[in-house]
Scaffold this motif. Structure first.
Motif, PDB file in Angstrom:
ATOM      1  N   GLN A  14      -4.649   6.933   4.923  1.00 46.59           N
ATOM      2  CA  GLN A  14      -3.301   7.057   4.362  1.00 46.59           C
ATOM      3  C   GLN A  14      -3.123   8.393   3.659  1.00 46.59           C
ATOM      4  O   GLN A  14      -2.098   9.066   3.807  1.00 46.59           O
ATOM      5  N   ARG A  68       6.685   0.661   7.925  1.00 43.78           N
ATOM      6  CA  ARG A  68       7.798   0.742   6.982  1.00 43.78           C
ATOM      7  C   ARG A  68       8.119   2.198   6.647  1.00 43.78           C
ATOM      8  O   ARG A  68       9.233   2.509   6.238  1.00 43.78           O
ATOM      9  N   LYS A  69       7.153   3.069   6.834  1.00 46.98           N
ATOM     10  CA  LYS A  69       7.328   4.482   6.486  1.00 46.98           C
ATOM     11  C   LYS A  69       7.514   5.376   7.713  1.00 46.98           C
ATOM     12  O   LYS A  69       8.250   6.352   7.678  1.00 46.98           O
ATOM     13  N   TYR A  70       6.829   5.037   8.824  1.00 47.13           N
ATOM     14  CA  TYR A  70       6.854   5.887  10.018  1.00 47.13           C
ATOM     15  C   TYR A  70       7.389   5.097  11.211  1.00 47.13           C
ATOM     16  O   TYR A  70       6.848   4.042  11.564  1.00 47.13           O
ATOM     17  N   GLU A  95      -0.496  11.526   4.689  1.00 49.68           N
ATOM     18  CA  GLU A  95       0.491  12.076   3.759  1.00 49.68           C
ATOM     19  C   GLU A  95       0.353  13.584   3.609  1.00 49.68           C
ATOM     20  O   GLU A  95       1.351  14.283   3.394  1.00 49.68           O
TER      21      GLU A  95
END
Length: 223
Positions: A161, A193-195, A165
């Motif tokens: 992770q 949820r982010k990508y 980032e």
């Protein structure tokens, strides 16, 4: 300038390959028609190809010795040949070539052109491998580097992770979804949820043969 060493003794195939390559911008092609010619070019230091495209059967090297020659100069290599046999294919792949293309139809030239175009753009793309097994990571990283990708590796989801980032050029994640003490499915859901799929492609890896896990992983957002 992208430089290619083409080692081919058949003038027909030489011309066909040159026609395919001429449409690729900023590509310089140097041709050798024998093992001896290729050896002389590489030994002179005047030619520093970023890629070699070689035939396995040459007048002075009929058993694929050309692969050993170009690999000894640490040149990424594609075999483009009319010879196909499973044992030959396994043998040359064992020497670390990038691809083995059979000259059996016009589509093989199309494939060759597309492959070389892809190799030109791969250095701009980052690939992250998350796997708790170091030997597994190293094996995958070797294959990715052969295809000129930027490579990143992590032994855990937490470490991965952080790398994601810090490196927005990463567009592909190879994820072992069964790791000790970690839930790969929960990690995948958090990533999605982010990508979005267009931002980050995710492929699942596992040493466990389990159809249910594969189905769950796809349902949670893997490609």
């Amino acid at each position: 300038m992208h430089s290619i060493l083409l080692v081919e003794d058949a003038s027909f195939f030489e011309k066909a390959v040159m026609m395919t390559l001429k449409n690729i911008e900023e590509t310089d092609v140097c041709v050798a028609r024998s093992y001896k010619e290729a050896e002389g070019l590489l030994s002179s230091g005047k030619v520093r190809p970023s890629l070699a495209l070689v035939d396995l059967t040459l007048p002075d090297a009929r058993d694929g010795e050309i692969v050993d020659l170009v690999k000894s100069h640490d040149i990424p290599t594609i075999v483009f040949t009319s010879r196909y046999a499973a044992n030959i294919r396994r043998s040359v792949y064992g020497k670390g070539i990038m691809d083995y293309i059979v000259k059996d139809s016009p589509s093989s030239l199309d494939y060759l052109g597309e492959l070389i175009q892809q190799l030109r753009s791969n250095p701009e793309t980052g690939v992250l491998v998350i796997d708790d097994s170091k030997p597994a990571r190293e094996s995958i990283i070797r294959a990715l580097r052969m295809h000129r990708y930027q490579t990143f590796e992590a032994a855990s989801a937490v470490e991965g992770q952080k790398i994601l980032e810090e490196n927005p050029q990463i567009k592909l994640l190879l994820l072992d979804y069964v790791m000790p003490g970690e839930d790969g499915f929960a990690f995948l859901k958090a990533l999605r949820r982010k990508y979005g799929r267009d931002d980050l492609a995710i492929l699942g890896l596992s040493g466990i043969d389990d159809d249910e896990n594969r189905i769950r992983f796809l349902k949670y957002g893997a490609n």
